[in-house]
Design an enzyme around this catalytic site. Structure first.
Site, PDB file in Angstrom:
ATOM      1  N   HIS A 143      -8.673  -0.952  10.891  1.00  0.00           N
ATOM      2  CA  HIS A 143      -7.175  -0.469  11.780  1.00  0.00           C
ATOM      3  C   HIS A 143      -7.922  -0.734  13.115  1.00  0.00           C
ATOM      4  O   HIS A 143      -8.234  -1.159  14.022  1.00  0.00           O
ATOM      5  CB  HIS A 143      -6.933   0.878  10.983  1.00  0.00           C
ATOM      6  CG  HIS A 143      -6.275   1.061   9.945  1.00  0.00           C
ATOM      7  ND1 HIS A 143      -5.326   1.131  10.001  1.00  0.00           N
ATOM      8  CD2 HIS A 143      -7.009   1.076   8.567  1.00  0.00           C
ATOM      9  CE1 HIS A 143      -5.217   1.171   8.538  1.00  0.00           C
ATOM     10  NE2 HIS A 143      -5.738   1.508   8.333  1.00  0.00           N
ATOM     11  N   TYR A 190       0.878  -1.282  -0.056  1.00  0.00           N
ATOM     12  CA  TYR A 190       0.046   0.054  -0.281  1.00  0.00           C
ATOM     13  C   TYR A 190       0.997   1.198  -0.365  1.00  0.00           C
ATOM     14  O   TYR A 190       0.443   1.901  -0.778  1.00  0.00           O
ATOM     15  CB  TYR A 190      -0.888   0.253   1.178  1.00  0.00           C
ATOM     16  CG  TYR A 190      -1.843   1.160   1.787  1.00  0.00           C
ATOM     17  CD1 TYR A 190      -2.227   1.666   0.308  1.00  0.00           C
ATOM     18  CD2 TYR A 190      -1.762   2.068   2.543  1.00  0.00           C
ATOM     19  CE1 TYR A 190      -3.684   2.498   0.111  1.00  0.00           C
ATOM     20  CE2 TYR A 190      -2.903   3.085   2.689  1.00  0.00           C
ATOM     21  CZ  TYR A 190      -3.607   3.464   1.696  1.00  0.00           C
ATOM     22  OH  TYR A 190      -4.290   4.654   2.101  1.00  0.00           O
TER      23      TYR A 190
HETATM   24  P1  GDP Z   1      -0.728   0.005  10.836  1.00  0.00           P
HETATM   25  O1  GDP Z   1      -0.941   0.775  11.805  1.00  0.00           O
HETATM   26  O2  GDP Z   1      -0.555  -0.077   9.071  1.00  0.00           O
HETATM   27  O3  GDP Z   1      -0.172  -1.545  12.140  1.00  0.00           O
HETATM   28  O4  GDP Z   1      -2.055  -0.747  11.566  1.00  0.00           O
HETATM   29  P2  GDP Z   1      -2.969  -1.150  12.153  1.00  0.00           P
HETATM   30  O5  GDP Z   1      -3.494  -0.224  12.876  1.00  0.00           O
HETATM   31  O6  GDP Z   1      -3.691  -2.512  11.795  1.00  0.00           O
HETATM   32  O7  GDP Z   1      -2.602  -2.062  13.774  1.00  0.00           O
HETATM   33  C1  GDP Z   1      -1.589  -1.083  13.973  1.00  0.00           C
HETATM   34  C2  GDP Z   1      -1.242  -2.045  15.767  1.00  0.00           C
HETATM   35  O8  GDP Z   1      -1.699  -2.275  16.189  1.00  0.00           O
HETATM   36  C3  GDP Z   1      -0.333  -2.987  14.836  1.00  0.00           C
HETATM   37  O9  GDP Z   1       0.591  -3.100  16.189  1.00  0.00           O
HETATM   38  C4  GDP Z   1      -1.830  -4.326  15.512  1.00  0.00           C
HETATM   39  O10 GDP Z   1      -0.669  -5.557  15.521  1.00  0.00           O
HETATM   40  C5  GDP Z   1      -2.249  -3.448  16.481  1.00  0.00           C
HETATM   41  N1  GDP Z   1      -3.208  -4.187  16.836  1.00  0.00           N
HETATM   42  C6  GDP Z   1      -4.288  -4.949  18.568  1.00  0.00           C
HETATM   43  N2  GDP Z   1      -5.273  -4.801  18.240  1.00  0.00           N
HETATM   44  C7  GDP Z   1      -5.780  -4.844  16.848  1.00  0.00           C
HETATM   45  C8  GDP Z   1      -7.026  -5.478  16.320  1.00  0.00           C
HETATM   46  O11 GDP Z   1      -7.653  -6.281  16.451  1.00  0.00           O
HETATM   47  N3  GDP Z   1      -6.880  -5.213  14.963  1.00  0.00           N
HETATM   48  C9  GDP Z   1      -5.863  -4.422  14.157  1.00  0.00           C
HETATM   49  N4  GDP Z   1      -5.837  -3.907  12.489  1.00  0.00           N
HETATM   50  N5  GDP Z   1      -4.520  -4.741  14.591  1.00  0.00           N
HETATM   51  C10 GDP Z   1      -4.720  -4.778  15.984  1.00  0.00           C
END
Ligand code: GDP
Length: 320
Positions: free
Chosen positions: A182, A139
């Site tokens: 997210h 992305y």
């Molecule tokens: P990023 O900012 O591109 O890494 O996207 P995300 O918002 O999906 O994830 C951010 C962080 O939140 C990462 O370290 C994930 O492991 C953590 N995280 C914890 N719980 C969750 C969950 O239930 N969903 C997602 N998407 N991320 C999670």
């Protein structure tokens, strides 16, 4: 006195999406004439459709807010779709923009474009200082290509554009689908559902140690509109964020607090952490936007988001 946006013709790609709907509402309230192309009419992954859209709906300013995107999960399951759809959409839309002599192209970029392994807050000049984090490269690179294209198109065709690098957004209208969401939307849904089902614990991904920055979507829409009005450097992207880092553990604790449901957190370390640090330096944003800073702090934004999700759960759960 007429404001900058009064009677301006504006097109917002992705105008029915998460960020786009907030952009559209705000632009309309400022008096702009807003057009939102829908996918069934214009498939913006083709140059023909991009050109047709811009010729049939001429505009002064184009906000390219359409994206196929999601959290760390979708980057694992759909890397090819993320890559192809975003790459060709950006490339074709900017090509169409120069063919119709568009006045200004506002590209919505992402903090995933930054090198994924740097220390400290990310400054605009760091954009070229290393590889994207492996968890989001498909992305992040596509959006970064738009910044490259913008520089080339300014030099060769004189196209005016700006590239805004957004940090992680959250708020009403987000994707609450766990395969795509997210972290904020994912945690809000998990906490609300745990409360409804009276489950004693909630699963959170990773170690809780990664640091992220979160901007409330309405604040972000305001910043984008302000930047479209005031920022004009086609060569240098502009960060949009709060500049405040929060660990995932702190985020989960705050969701726990504002939701009023005291769930026990269970950390699933089989799930990826992603980049350990992703926080923008917003020094230039404040300068270029006349001192503007996002007014909604994380706790207040999370409280509004939880309230919105509770009131709109059925619709939110089935949308994208
Ligand atoms: P990023 O900012 O591109 O890494 O996207 P995300 O918002 O999906 O994830 C951010 C962080 O939140 C990462 O370290 C994930 O492991 C953590 N995280 C914890 N719980 C969750 C969950 O239930 N969903 C997602 N998407 N991320 C999670």
């Amino acid at each position: 006195m007429k404001g900058f946006w009064a009677e301006k013709r504006v097109t917002v790609t992705g105008g029915a999406g998460f960020l786009g709907q907030h952009l559209v509402n705000r632009l309309k309230s400022l008096g702009a004439e807003v057009y939102v192309p829908r996918q069934r009419e214009y498939n913006l992954t083709t140059l023909d459709a991009c050109l047709k859209c811009l010729l049939e709906h001429p505009c002064d300013i184009l906000f390219h807010a359409a994206a196929y995107y999601g959290g760390i999960g979708i980057n694992v399951t759909e890397p090819a779709k993320l890559y192809y759809s975003n790459l060709v959409m950006g490339a074709n839309l900017m090509e169409a923009a120069r063919l119709v002599n568009l006045k200004k192209f506002v590209a919505i970029g992402t903090a995933c474009s930054y090198p994924g392994y740097l220390e400290g807050h990310l400054k605009e000049e760091d954009l070229w200082a290393g590889p994207c984090h492996a968890s989001v490269v498909n992305y992040g690179l596509t959006k970064k290509m738009m910044a490259v294209q913008a520089q080339a198109y300014k030099r060769q065709y004189g196209l005016d554009s700006i590239h805004l690098i957004l940090t992680n957004l959250y708020g009403p209208g987000d994707s609450y689908n766990p395969d795509r969401s997210h972290v904020v939307a994912a945690l809000v849904r998990k906490w609300v559902e745990a409360e409804m089902a009276k489950t004693p614990s909630v699963e959170v991904w990773g170690t809780g140690k990664p640091v992220r920055e979160f901007i409330y979507v309405e604040d972000c829409a305001d910043a984008i509109i302000l930047a479209a009005e005031k920022y004009n450097d086609s060569a240098v992207p502009l960060n949009i964020g709060t500049g405040i880092g929060t660990t995932i553990r702190e985020l989960a604790e705050t969701v726990n607090e504002v939701s009023g449901y005291q769930g026990k957190m269970v950390w699933n370390t089989d799930k990826p952490d992603g980049a350990m640090l992703k926080v923008l330096d917003v020094t230039r944003m404040k300068k270029e936007l006349d001192g503007w800073v996002p007014p909604t702090d994380l706790k207040a934004g999370l409280a509004k988001t939880v309230a919105w999700y509770r009131a709109n759960k059925a619709e939110a759960d089935t949308k994208w």
